[in-house]
Design an enzyme around this catalytic site. Structure first.
Site, mmCIF file in Angstrom:
data_model
loop_
_atom_site.group_PDB
_atom_site.id
_atom_site.type_symbol
_atom_site.label_atom_id
_atom_site.label_comp_id
_atom_site.label_asym_id
_atom_site.label_seq_id
_atom_site.Cartn_x
_atom_site.Cartn_y
_atom_site.Cartn_z
ATOM 1 N N PHE A 164 -15.492 -4.049 6.319
ATOM 2 C CA PHE A 164 -14.586 -4.352 7.431
ATOM 3 C C PHE A 164 -14.657 -3.220 8.449
ATOM 4 C CE2 PHE A 164 -10.159 -4.246 9.203
ATOM 5 C CZ PHE A 164 -10.129 -5.522 9.756
ATOM 6 N N ASP A 281 -2.265 -5.807 6.357
ATOM 7 C CA ASP A 281 -1.084 -6.085 5.531
ATOM 8 C C ASP A 281 -1.498 -6.402 4.098
ATOM 9 O OD1 ASP A 281 0.782 -5.644 7.506
ATOM 10 O OD2 ASP A 281 1.052 -7.768 8.004
ATOM 11 N N GLY A 381 -5.409 24.791 -17.502
ATOM 12 C CA GLY A 381 -6.813 25.066 -17.196
ATOM 13 C C GLY A 381 -7.705 23.873 -17.446
ATOM 14 N N GLU A 404 -6.567 2.673 5.368
ATOM 15 C CA GLU A 404 -5.758 1.464 5.596
ATOM 16 C C GLU A 404 -4.347 1.810 6.078
ATOM 17 O OE1 GLU A 404 -6.270 -1.971 3.190
ATOM 18 O OE2 GLU A 404 -8.154 -1.232 2.369
ATOM 19 N N SER A 407 0.046 7.653 5.715
ATOM 20 C CA SER A 407 1.457 7.613 5.322
ATOM 21 C C SER A 407 2.369 7.641 6.548
ATOM 22 C CB SER A 407 1.783 8.796 4.405
ATOM 23 O OG SER A 407 1.119 8.656 3.159
#
Length: 424
Positions: A164, A281, A381, A404, A407
């Site tokens: 896309f 969406d 570790g 996409e 945030s």
């Protein structure tokens, strides 16, 4: 009768699903698809179908994907041997009707499957997500029947892979500012421009490309196009060397006098922005589910390690500090999962879900990053070396807060929807 038929089918599935070998898993998936196909379009699958799908995916991931995930990451290797197996399981076109090569299941089933795959390998999860959410879904919703036969069937069946093209080097989160253009010249559209950060770029057989057809109309002047790999004038940039999700390819799509047939437009002219936003969406549900897989994998690893690693003559799980970390990890994962499944159910109900998808993607991506961080802290570790997958979870999680929609963009989307719901 339908209920009895489904029960009979699933009893059969459970009888054969005794070993995690590929043949049994593929037979299991065929039974699952047959069970779903007995339902009418408005008959939502019951929980047993989703549970069986989840178990099928888990068995597959445990047997086939987890053992090679570290090697895929280390060598930046596309999981070429895994994708055909996922296709056989019906995972490359989960929400596409069977008549177009898909599995014919719902968005909740897709979220469940995405999470399970991403528990094993988040990079393989995003390959699956892009093909399902960003390629097959918009083609299914906006293409004509004739277009679907060419551009959907082989992709939903997993024979081919899609990508896309929305982001560009100069526009980032401003999707309406696409500088890639499409100019009509006789019976062909001529594409000029570059799309950036495209997942599956180097492995895809076709791309959906959002381009400007009328600059004067701004976002209403965007249109969507289907472009086949190998088309003259369509080339790829370098394969990006990434922090995480290394088994998936990321690169630029470059169009230089790229001529495509007039009939390759997806949807009506000027609908490109609508195609892009509605696609994102749905895509956010997929990325939320990918992030859930990372969050859960981090929790499972931390919980197991805490019960086997001893300090001061006791497992570290007995120490309150570790218990607090585990409790917070579980809370983040469970709450994000509820948000993700809510968004998926709203999509299945054909109800608005923009806000809920953004909430799910925001919560799950931040949960993935926080859980991966906490997992390393629990392991100490051992979490910092490649002997354990914790550091891979940490690297893979970071991108889920960026692609996409970052945030910050999710918070803007959520706030915008809230202000519409609660006007002054």
């Amino acid at each position: 009768k339908k209920s009895a038929m489904r029960n009979a089918v699933w009893n059969g599935v459970r009888r054969v699903a005794t070993q995690p070998g590929p043949c049994t898993l593929h037979r299991n998936a065929r039974w699952a698809r047959r069970a779903v196909s007995t339902q009418s379009a408005d008959d939502r699958p019951d929980d047993s179908i989703h549970e069986m799908l989840q178990q099928t995916c888990k068995d597959f991931v445990d047997a086939q994907l987890k053992p090679i995930a570290a090697e895929l990451d280390k060598n930046h290797r596309f999981p070429a041997e895994i994708i055909p197996q996922m296709a056989e399981l019906g995972l490359m076109g989960v929400m596409v009707p069977e008549k177009y090569g898909g599995t014919g299941m719902d968005a909740l089933a897709y979220a469940i499957a995405m999470e399970e795959v991403s528990v094993g390998c988040a990079a393989t999860g995003v390959i699956m997500s892009v093909n399902n959410s960003l390629y097959c879904d918009p083609v299914m919703r906006y293409a004509s029947h004739e277009q679907k036969l060419k551009w959907l069937v082989p992709f939903a069946s997993g024979e081919k892979l899609g990508c896309f093209g929305l982001s560009e080097p100069g526009n980032g989160s401003d999707a309406a500012a696409a500088s890639t253009t499409a100019t009509l010249d006789g019976d062909a559209w001529v594409l000029e421009g570059t799309k950036a950060w495209i997942t599956n770029a180097h492995d895809a057989h076709a791309a959906i490309v959002i381009a400007t057809t009328d600059k004067s109309l701004k976002h209403k002047g965007l249109s969507a196009f289907l472009v086949e790999a190998g088309t003259p004038g369509f080339s790829l940039g370098k394969k990006e060397d990434k922090l995480g999700i290394r088994a998936s390819s990321t690169g630029n799509l470059i169009f230089d006098n790229c001529r495509i047939p007039k009939e390759n437009m997806l949807g009506p002219q000027g609908a490109g922005f609508k195609v892009a936003m509605s696609t994102l969406d749905g895509g956010r549900i997929g990325i939320a589910a990918q992030a859930l897989g990372i969050a859960r994998a981090s929790l499972e690893l931390a919980a197991h390690y805490a019960q086997t690693r001893k300090t001061f003559d006791a497992p570290i799980a007995k120490h309150q500090a570790i218990q607090f970390l585990l409790a917070d990890m579980a809370m983040r994962y469970e709450s994000s999962r509820l948000l993700t499944h809510r968004a998926a159910r709203l999509k299945d109900a054909k109800a608005p879900y923009t806000k809920e998808a953004a909430m799910a993607k925001l919560a799950a991506s931040e949960a993935a990053t926080a859980n991966a961080h906490a997992c390393i802290q629990v392991l100490g570790g051992m979490g910092y070396v490649t002997d354990m997958p914790a550091e891979r979870y940490y690297r893979d999680a970071r991108i889920t807060e960026i692609y996409e929609g970052t945030s910050e963009i999710q918070r803007l989307v959520i706030a915008g929807q809230i202000l519409k719901e609660y006007p002054a």
